[in-house]
Design a protein around this motif. Structure first.
Motif: not given
Lengths: 365, 365
Positions: B130-142, B151-160
């Motif tokens: 169904y195709g000769s060349n396909i691009i597969a991708g994914a992303s995330s950002h902290y 919560l927004p980063l500015e909140h500076g919450n503690q992480r368990p």
């Protein structure tokens, strides 16, 4: 060029995946609209007995999928996978539906184009021999969409005339590599006052198959008004239709019906204008083209520019189109669901609205 | 049983889709971690020159895709479609990436399992013709993930201590139906102080192909703590691995490497315990199993239970795994990205966390 692709964007399904069953479920308002005789089930209450709108939507999608499965005569264990999506953040409706069913799950997001996307991907699976029975589905709910994309219902905000109404609706197809030789039990549950129109009863049983899928690319004309979704998506619809016709070397007269997913009344008119500008005969076009968003509600229902949402094309494809094809009244249709790929925050970051449209050719086989 | 499926959940790619190029891009913190010599590009600044975090993430994904495309030696017009997803509401990163590239686009959502999902679906497209060349991708950002899910980063919450750190990372593969006979230009851009480790330079060129894909089903053990993602996803990972082994009639010793996507340090230990309980030999398992989330950061980097996010497995598959395979150091790997399909509001509605994991078998061919 690979064996199952023609032209630039169109996949060919030479093994002709069969649509062996379908189910459409809609909410109260959609059940009062002109399409109401075609749906399998109309809710008496849009909460569907759940405590949150999101759970109502997920239950509606699950009901559509389970009913389509029951109609197909297949066992749950015969289903290879479910391909489904919805408008909610992180596909909440689909994820919780799939959790309950315990069938391998592929989550898809194409905004309101999801029904065609799931049908297209499901057809690839069946046609290529990666599964014998696949369920393709999609849903939307007015109350979840308003809360997520606009304002909570309690706010009672006014809607501009160009706004569309997200349909409370879900649809599911069962795709199979073999014909369904059994009788299809209609299993239609309808509330009082919505007796079934004899026209929607299937008496002639035709086999329906998916022959082509045209993948959409994103078209963004720079429009930024989130109350002008039809205008934002119309160019993507036109691009997919023109690519489909070019790739298949067909004319619009080769189709009995061409449907866009949810352009609404304004977007539909823009699509007609753009297709006319591209050289299509206006009479031929008007004879066979309509939009699920325009079909879903009466003018008197006060939805302004028409319906929208994944469920809009999902319920009309699985209700109206499927049943008319099953009866032999439509022989070949081009179904193009349209999506606006904006996010809940992209407009606040100054972004315009990316439109997309995926197309599926279904015919009696 | 259809021709390209074995057992209950596994697809077989008899035409062996080739991975002809890959690109991995990570953020500043990931570039300071132990995997840093394997990535193609390390950002000097996580904003990547954009005004919003969402636009930074989208640009990072686009860069990964364009770089993989350039490395592949293919023209943009030769790419049949892009299959991609991310964690953002309505796939904002992927949608805006695809808008700029003008290639047909299929949006996928599998939470952090998206890299394996896109690789699996892309392999179906190539294998089935169904195709000769396909691009597969994914992303995330902290920064986008924290804002959206916590919560927004500015909140500076503690992480368990059980919390994981969403990786700022993106990865893309180009899949093709033909081998890549050209030289792969490495195109590695690295900031000062991050000189390339000679070990990551590809000198032996092996062909890599995708041979199997195991579709995951949703496993939900009722866990509700959104700071225990590894524990929520581990059972889904175990289910997919056991189904893969049963479907393919293989043992874990048939693999040089088995990777989970982002179980982190806690989830990894749970997965080992569950796989041991299922009868797998613990030594065999420990010899070849690791987790991308555990591999991404040093203990001293203060990320608590390890990395997470679509980009975590995406960058380690496209960086570490791809390059070690290209060099011939890994001959066969089972790559299982893991996802938690909760939504931004489902925990507030009392819902537990549905886990999913899709698996891909890649080998030198």
């Amino acid at each position: 060029m690979t064996k199952n692709k023609i032209g630039k964007q169109t996949l060919v399904f030479n093994n002709k995946p069969k649509i062996i069953s379908a189910c459409s479920i809609v909410g109260v308002k959609e059940g009062q609209g002109p399409m109401n005789t075609w749906f399998d089930r109309i809710l008496e209450d849009d909460t569907f007995g759940e405590k949150t709108w999101e759970k109502s939507e997920s239950k509606m999608l699950k009901e559509a999928i389970v009913t389509a499965l029951n109609k197909s005569g297949k066992e749950k264990t015969q289903i290879d996978s479910i391909l489904s999506g919805d408008l909610l953040n992180q596909l909440m409706s689909s994820a919780f539906m799939a959790r309950d069913l315990q069938i391998p799950f592929i989550g898809l997001y194409g905004a309101c184009s999801t029904m065609a996307e799931s049908l297209l991907m499901g057809s690839v699976f069946i046609d290529g021999g990666y599964g014998s029975n696949i369920i393709a589905g999609a849903s939307s709910h007015y109350c979840t969409a308003e809360r997520q994309f606009r304002l909570p219902l309690e706010h009672g905000n006014q809607r501009p005339p160009s706004a569309q109404w997200t349909a409370t609706a879900a649809g599911a197809f069962v795709l199979s590599d073999e014909k369904n030789y059994g009788e299809e039990p209609m299993l239609i549950e309808r509330p009082m006052g919505h007796e079934l129109n004899p026209k929607s009863v299937i008496n002639v049983k035709k086999d329906i198959c998916v022959t082509h899928g045209t993948l959409g690319k994103i078209i963004d004309t720079g429009l930024k008004d989130a109350n002008q979704m039809g205008a934002a998506m119309a160019p993507a619809f036109v691009d997919t239709v023109l690519n489909h016709l070019e790739d298949t070397k067909r004319n619009i007269t080769d189709y009995d019906l061409i449907l866009s997913g949810d352009l609404g009344n304004i977007g539909k008119q823009i699509a007609i204008d753009l297709l006319k500008d591209a050289g299509l005969n206006q009479k031929d076009l008007i004879d066979r083209y309509d939009d699920c968003g325009s079909m879903m509600y009466e003018q008197e229902q006060d939805v302004h520019a028409g319906g929208s949402g994944c469920g809009c094309s999902a319920s009309i494809f699985t209700g109206y189109v499927y049943k008319r094809m099953k009866k032999g009244e439509i022989k070949r249709a081009l179904l193009v669901s349209t999506g606006a790929l904006l996010s809940t925050i992209s407009p606040f970051q100054g972004e315009s609205i990316p439109g997309i449209a995926h197309g599926i050719c279904v015919e009696i086989c």
